[in-house]
Motif scaffolding. Structure first.
Motif, PDB file in Angstrom:
ATOM      1  N   CYS B   3       1.190  -1.058  -0.076  1.00  0.00           N
ATOM      2  CA  CYS B   3      -0.010   0.351   0.206  1.00  0.00           C
ATOM      3  C   CYS B   3       0.705   1.225  -0.239  1.00  0.00           C
ATOM      4  N   CYS B   6      -0.182   5.418   3.202  1.00  0.00           N
ATOM      5  CA  CYS B   6       1.571   6.001   4.431  1.00  0.00           C
ATOM      6  C   CYS B   6       1.902   5.181   4.625  1.00  0.00           C
ATOM      7  N   ARG B   9       3.491   1.133   5.011  1.00  0.00           N
ATOM      8  CA  ARG B   9       3.481   0.750   3.223  1.00  0.00           C
ATOM      9  C   ARG B   9       3.573  -1.011   3.258  1.00  0.00           C
ATOM     10  N   CYS B  10       2.204  -0.826   4.072  1.00  0.00           N
ATOM     11  CA  CYS B  10       1.844  -2.214   3.957  1.00  0.00           C
ATOM     12  C   CYS B  10       1.461  -3.653   2.502  1.00  0.00           C
ATOM     13  N   GLY B  17      -3.979  -4.652   5.416  1.00  0.00           N
ATOM     14  CA  GLY B  17      -3.022  -3.419   5.911  1.00  0.00           C
ATOM     15  C   GLY B  17      -3.614  -3.346   7.384  1.00  0.00           C
ATOM     16  N   ARG B  18      -2.576  -2.335   7.988  1.00  0.00           N
ATOM     17  CA  ARG B  18      -2.247  -2.222   9.630  1.00  0.00           C
ATOM     18  C   ARG B  18      -3.593  -1.327  10.141  1.00  0.00           C
ATOM     19  N   CYS B  19      -4.230  -0.658   8.658  1.00  0.00           N
ATOM     20  CA  CYS B  19      -5.241   0.072   9.248  1.00  0.00           C
ATOM     21  C   CYS B  19      -6.768  -0.660   9.176  1.00  0.00           C
ATOM     22  N   TYR B  22      -8.250  -1.156   2.836  1.00  0.00           N
ATOM     23  CA  TYR B  22      -7.602  -1.705   1.658  1.00  0.00           C
ATOM     24  C   TYR B  22      -6.651  -2.391   1.480  1.00  0.00           C
TER      25      TYR B  22
HETATM   26  S1  SF4 Z   1      -2.898  -0.108   4.408  1.00  0.00           S
HETATM   27 FE1  SF4 Z   1      -3.838   1.681   5.926  1.00  0.00          FE
HETATM   28  S2  SF4 Z   1      -2.400   1.509   7.481  1.00  0.00           S
HETATM   29 FE2  SF4 Z   1      -1.038  -0.202   6.322  1.00  0.00          FE
HETATM   30  S3  SF4 Z   1       0.428   1.193   4.232  1.00  0.00           S
HETATM   31 FE3  SF4 Z   1      -2.102   1.470   3.647  1.00  0.00          FE
HETATM   32  S4  SF4 Z   1      -3.153   3.181   4.361  1.00  0.00           S
HETATM   33 FE4  SF4 Z   1      -1.010   3.031   5.920  1.00  0.00          FE
END
Ligand code: SF4
Lengths: 380, 325
Positions: B3, B6, B9-10, B17-19, B22
């Protein structure tokens, strides 16, 4: 009306109408009282805060009319309290009130408001062109604004909407309605079927709920001053008692389970005028001033897309003026309020002195005292 | 596939992803919940807080849910780190713009939670809003990638960026983010490309950093308005005491190297939310703090963007031409 705001380590003394800081010093007794009785938060701990603060006010000022409000059952249920634990909380509050009335020789009126029932479903989107609006917490009462003519038919077809009342109908029936009332009244007022809860524009708390508010046609009331049929009678009953030299304590306990047994000593009392079941600000105004919802400047639901910048009473929610003819403002009657409900009660009661929590969203920001100018001068 | 919204860069190849917002599907990074919001409300721009961009303007505010950080003191944890199911709703760009027009909002603001976790939706709305003469802005923790920051700067008309500290250790301990470096980089970039205001939540753990933060911000651009929030710790720190009001005021008063405009707020009745002309010192805008977040405008004495006392131009955007709503 002046306001003394205490945020824990700092106080400011303001004119509540303008929000501007006063250049006169705050009454030291009041400053001490707030410093020593900070609102402890919305948990059960604030049940004691209401009682202790009331006792301090009684010893300082000995009001003839004392109003207490309790919101702890609402917060307790929001955080998952089950009905079996709610009853002991209610009993504790009721016992506290009755004990205080006995020890300080007050006639007692207790009104239980904010009925709740198990949630069936949240109504989030409507297939209308108009916008669904409700209170930040979600409510069984909502407004539809920006509606087109076809919307009415759509609303009438929704099985989870019990009643659809148009702005036109309300204003035709009440041509004398206040300008502010007319301005903010949405195109339609909607009453949810029992167990349904509206969410929508301006809904702040997205957590799914397990309980729905109920537009309650009747609510539990306890009164040592007779047995009213409708809460609108309470104003006259309390006024008479006060004018006849009695001391009266009015307590409002918000948040009860409509599907639980009525507490002993209480009876069910009418709470509805026309299509509207009283709640919140309108209910407080009915209790304190005897005014029906259409006789105040505040509609039961707001069209917030029309929200103007508030230029007066910035610490007092929707209020645009101090209500007249309240029990708190009776000539020759000393009056006071202690409230764990923020923003509304100090204005609705218009008492000589009110001590309230000061909250925004879910956070306790401090404690506020509202005091009439004359009393402030005499305490200075 | 990683990603690129942010700096985490998951990797999205095997997860969300962490949030949790996505996913990688059909060869592209996709939002899991496009145009899905937890809040849509009317506000005033000062409440963001944004004090130096179209004062007194009403905004239509949208928030989604989840976050790429995990602040221990988060005020909005029920939205940023929801533990329970949320009541959300979908509003497509056309619906948002229609709503804004109907309510005569000149501005749509993405706030409440971190805009980065719903950035594609926000950018699409911003694009449609701009075509319709409506401005947009956002609130962010600033942990965006360079490319996301560039896209956001091009799309939005103003930013409120929350700079919590200058220390990586603070970011690790209190925010669950590995480093402050991208935040500082993005502040420098955004300061050059858009209207930027900075908010710093002050707790007892970072109040000692105020002089260093002030000096760093002043080195970027002294005209950046800086909002110091007396934070009422919530979430995991809900029992921590907030910093003392007068300690904050005295610290700010003693600063030497600092931005021109420092506001101290997030508590009811604050007297430190007015704007003073930096040339003559007279008050040009008064505001009133009713508690949470920013403030409300009380009186605007500006003559266009000029000080009514000395006539000098103020660092306040009072008109944006493309705004026609
Ligand atoms: S998936 Fe969410 S936490 Fe991970 S890089 Fe994308 S925006 Fe950031």
């Amino acid at each position: 009306m002046y306001g003394l705001i205490d945020v824990g380590d700092w106080q400011t003394y303001v004119d509540l109408k303008t929000g501007l800081e006063l250049d006169t010093g705050q009454p030291p007794m009041l400053a001490e009282l707030l410093k020593n009785s900070p609102y402890p938060g919305d948990g059960e701990i604030s049940v004691s805060w209401v009682r202790q603060t009331a006792e301090r006010i009684i010893s300082l000022y000995d009001p003839h009319w004392l109003m207490l409000t309790y919101t702890q059952p609402v917060f307790a249920q929001n955080t998952g309290l089950q009905p079996e634990s709610l009853q002991p909380l209610h009993r504790r509050i009721i016992n506290d009130i009755l004990e205080l009335c006995r020890s300080k020789a007050y006639e007692t009126v207790i009104v239980m408001t904010g009925a709740k029932v198990p949630l069936k479903e949240e109504i989030i989107n409507l297939p209308t062109t108009g916008l669904l609006e409700t209170s930040p917490w979600g409510s069984a009462l909502a407004g539809l604004s920006g509606a087109v003519p076809e919307d009415e038919e759509i609303l009438l077809q929704q099985p989870y909407i019990k009643q659809v009342v148009s702005k036109t109908d309300i204003l035709t029936k009440h041509p004398e309605a206040d300008e502010n009332f007319r301005y903010y009244l949405p195109d339609y007022c909607l009453v949810a079927a029992d167990g349904y809860l509206f969410r929508g524009f301006n809904s702040h708390f997205p957590k799914k709920k397990t309980l729905a508010d109920l537009c309650a046609a009747s609510i539990p009331v306890y009164s040592t001053l007779g047995t009213p049929n409708h809460i609108r009678e309470l104003y006259g009953i309390m006024k008479n008692a006060l004018l006849n030299g009695k001391k009266v304590l009015l307590a409002v306990i918000e948040g009860y389970r409509a599907d639980a047994a009525v507490p002993s000593g209480f009876h069910m009392c009418g709470n509805k005028d026309e299509w509207y079941s009283y709640a919140g600000l309108a209910q407080y105004l009915l209790l304190s001033s005897g005014k029906a919802f259409y006789e105040t400047p505040y509609p039961p639901v707001y069209n917030r897309t029309k929200k103007k910048r508030e230029t007066v009473y910035p610490f007092s929610g929707f209020f645009v003026s101090i209500p007249a003819d309240t029990l708190g403002d009776l000539p020759g009657i000393r009056s006071a309020v202690v409230s764990s409900r923020s923003m509304i009660v100090h204005m609705a009661a218009n008492a000589d002195l009110a001590i309230e929590c000061y909250c925004r969203d879910k956070s306790t920001m401090g404690t506020m005292a509202a005091i009439k100018q004359a009393l402030a001068s005499s305490l200075a | 596939m990683n990603c690129n919204y942010c700096e985490w860069r998951c990797s999205l190849t095997r997860g969300e992803g962490r949030c949790r917002m996505y996913t990688f599907k059909d060869g592209v990074i996709q939002e899991k919940y496009p145009f899905t919001w937890s809040r849509c409300q009317a506000e005033e721009i000062e409440k963001v807080p944004i004090f130096h961009f179209l004062p007194d303007e009403r905004i239509l505010q949208l928030g989604s849910f989840n976050c790429n950080a995990s602040c221990a003191y988060c005020m909005n944890a029920s939205i940023a780190e929801p533990q329970q199911e949320l009541a959300t709703f979908v509003l497509q760009p056309e619906q948002v713009v229609t709503l804004a027009k109907r309510g005569q909002y000149k501005i749509i603001h993405f706030g409440i939670n971190e805009v980065t976790v719903s950035l594609p939706s926000a950018l699409k709305i911003a694009a449609l809003a701009r075509q319709n003469g409506i401005l947009t802005g956002c609130s962010t923790n600033g942990f965006l990638t360079e490319e996301a920051a560039a896209a956001a700067a091009a799309a939005f008309d103003f930013f409120n960026l929350s700079l919590k500290s200058l220390q990586d250790s603070f970011y690790r301990q209190h925010l669950g983010l590995p480093t402050v470096a991208p935040v500082l980089r993005n502040i420098r970039y955004l300061a050059q490309h858009t209207h930027l205001e900075i908010t710093t939540p002050i707790t007892k753990d970072n109040e000692g950093e105020i002089p260093a933060l002030a000096a760093w911000l002043a080195s970027v651009n002294k005209k950046i308005p800086w909002h110091l929030f007396r934070l009422l710790p919530a979430h995991k720190l809900e029992h921590a005491a907030p910093p003392a009001v007068m300690t904050l005021v005295n610290t700010v008063t003693a600063l030497e190297d600092k931005p021109y405009y420092i506001y101290i707020g997030n508590f009811v009745g604050s007297k430190w939310v007015n704007t003073h002309c930096r040339h003559c010192g007279e008050t040009v805008i008064t505001r009133l703090s009713d508690g949470a977040c920013g403030a409300r405008l009380q009186a605007n004495y500006l003559k266009q963007d000029l000080c009514p006392h000395c006539g000098s131009r103020q660092d306040i955007v009072v008109e944006v031409n493309k705004c026609t709503a």
